[in-house]
Write a protein that holds these residues in place. Structure first.
Motif, mmCIF file in Angstrom:
data_model
loop_
_atom_site.group_PDB
_atom_site.id
_atom_site.type_symbol
_atom_site.label_atom_id
_atom_site.label_comp_id
_atom_site.label_asym_id
_atom_site.label_seq_id
_atom_site.Cartn_x
_atom_site.Cartn_y
_atom_site.Cartn_z
ATOM 1 N N ASP A 65 52.036 -14.148 14.258
ATOM 2 C CA ASP A 65 53.127 -14.184 15.228
ATOM 3 C C ASP A 65 54.199 -13.207 14.737
ATOM 4 O OD1 ASP A 65 55.436 -14.810 16.617
ATOM 5 O OD2 ASP A 65 55.149 -16.985 16.481
ATOM 6 N N THR A 106 46.064 -22.543 16.771
ATOM 7 C CA THR A 106 47.297 -22.247 16.031
ATOM 8 C C THR A 106 47.194 -22.809 14.624
ATOM 9 O OG1 THR A 106 48.359 -24.258 16.800
ATOM 10 C CG2 THR A 106 48.720 -22.278 18.116
ATOM 11 N N VAL A 146 53.714 -18.791 19.622
ATOM 12 C CA VAL A 146 53.230 -20.142 19.291
ATOM 13 C C VAL A 146 52.864 -20.246 17.809
ATOM 14 C CG1 VAL A 146 52.407 -20.772 21.596
ATOM 15 C CG2 VAL A 146 50.905 -19.484 20.065
ATOM 16 N N GLN A 151 50.355 -26.561 16.617
ATOM 17 C CA GLN A 151 51.436 -26.829 17.570
ATOM 18 C C GLN A 151 50.826 -27.363 18.860
ATOM 19 O OE1 GLN A 151 51.240 -24.019 15.806
ATOM 20 N NE2 GLN A 151 53.252 -23.219 15.272
ATOM 21 N N VAL A 153 48.029 -17.463 14.667
ATOM 22 C CA VAL A 153 46.848 -17.882 15.417
ATOM 23 C C VAL A 153 45.598 -17.321 14.743
ATOM 24 C CG1 VAL A 153 45.705 -17.436 17.648
ATOM 25 C CG2 VAL A 153 48.125 -18.049 17.606
#
Ligand SMILES: *[C@@H]1O[C@H](CO)[C@@H](O)[C@H](O)[C@H]1NC(C)=O
Ligand SMILES: *[C@@H]1O[C@H](CO)[C@@H](O)[C@H](O)[C@H]1NC(C)=O
Ligand SMILES: *[C@@H]1O[C@H](CO)[C@@H](O)[C@H](O)[C@H]1NC(C)=O
Ligand SMILES: *[C@@H]1O[C@H](CO)[C@@H](O)[C@H](O)[C@H]1NC(C)=O
Length: 208
Positions: free
Chosen positions: A169, A85, A142, A89, A145
């Motif tokens: 995302d 990420t 999340v 995170q 990425v």
């Protein structure tokens, strides 16, 4: 001074043992993504490998098809690929799940960070010029990425920190100023080391 060094060594060994005992050697490799043989040559950038994805963004559970390819005369004999990420995170971890084609004879999913299929590694030593595999996004967003890989040509020649394009995302429209080089792992280790030396110094000073 010798006494101080003894304290450092003692505390280091305690911390290092607890660390490796609780995480285990595979997790150590998962975090560092270093080849597991005794390598000394880290080959210069740019690495002759690139990723092509069939999507630029993901929603929960989306499957993304990934094509990884060697340039020119190069090929790989080993690899480790993870999805990291942008914001780190959850610390150093890999997100989503990898899967391979039924005919795959080189790559297999591996459990990293106690998460099923969170990495892709080689299980044979073939000369691989390209491969197609799949990444399934986690069921919760999340953040942005990217794939991060180590490619190994042989015992002496390997490349680390080879990155795919971003996989954004869908739920987050902030897509500028992103950084793939932020190494949460290194930062965590540096912080832990600073703390350790601080505590060691304190113990040493209190003893006197
Ligand atoms: C690793 O390689 C270095 C030289 O590059 C050598 O001195 C060392 O003994 C090797 N370690 C192992 C465990 O093979
Ligand atoms: C990408 O490929 C996967 C697997 O082949 C497929 O399920 C997905 O729909 C594709 N995505 C796009 C945007 O074409
Ligand atoms: C992938 O590699 C194979 C050899 O393993 C080669 O025949 C093929 O042309 C390559 N495909 C692409 C798109 O580079
Ligand atoms: C959206 O992504 C940016 C860049 O990674 C990040 O700084 C920001 O915190 C994210 N926003 C949310 C709501 O997660």
């Amino acid at each position: 001074m010798y006494e101080f060094i003894t304290y450092v060594v003692l505390l280091l060994s305690v911390v290092c043992c607890c660390h490796s005992y609780s995480l285990g050697p595979p997790d150590t490799v998962c975090e560092s993504m270093l080849p597991n043989h005794n390598v000394s040559v880290y080959s210069a950038e740019p690495a002759p490998f690139s990723f092509r994805l069939n999507a630029t963004e993901y929603g929960p559970g989306d499957v993304i098809e990934v094509f990884v390819k060697a340039e020119g005369q190069w090929f790989m004999e080993g690899t480790m690929i993870q999805a990291r990420t942008v914001e780190c995170q959850g610390g150093v971890t890999s997100v989503g799940e990898f899967s391979v084609q039924a005919s795959e004879d080189f790559l297999k999913p591996m459990k990293c960070f106690k998460k099923k299929a969170s990495a892709l590694v080689h299980y044979s030593h073939l000369h691989i010029y390209n491969r197609t595999f799949f990444w399934t996004a986690p069921s919760e967003p999340v953040g942005h990425v990217f794939l991060k890989a180590t490619f190994v040509r042989n015992v002496k020649i390997f490349w680390m920190n080879v990155h795919s394009p971003f996989i954004f995302d869908k739920s987050n429209s902030t897509r500028t100023g992103l950084n793939k080089d932020f190494t949460c792992g290194a930062d965590v280790n540096r912080a832990a080391m600073t703390l350790l030396i601080g505590i060691t110094t304190l113990v040493y000073l209190l003893k006197i």
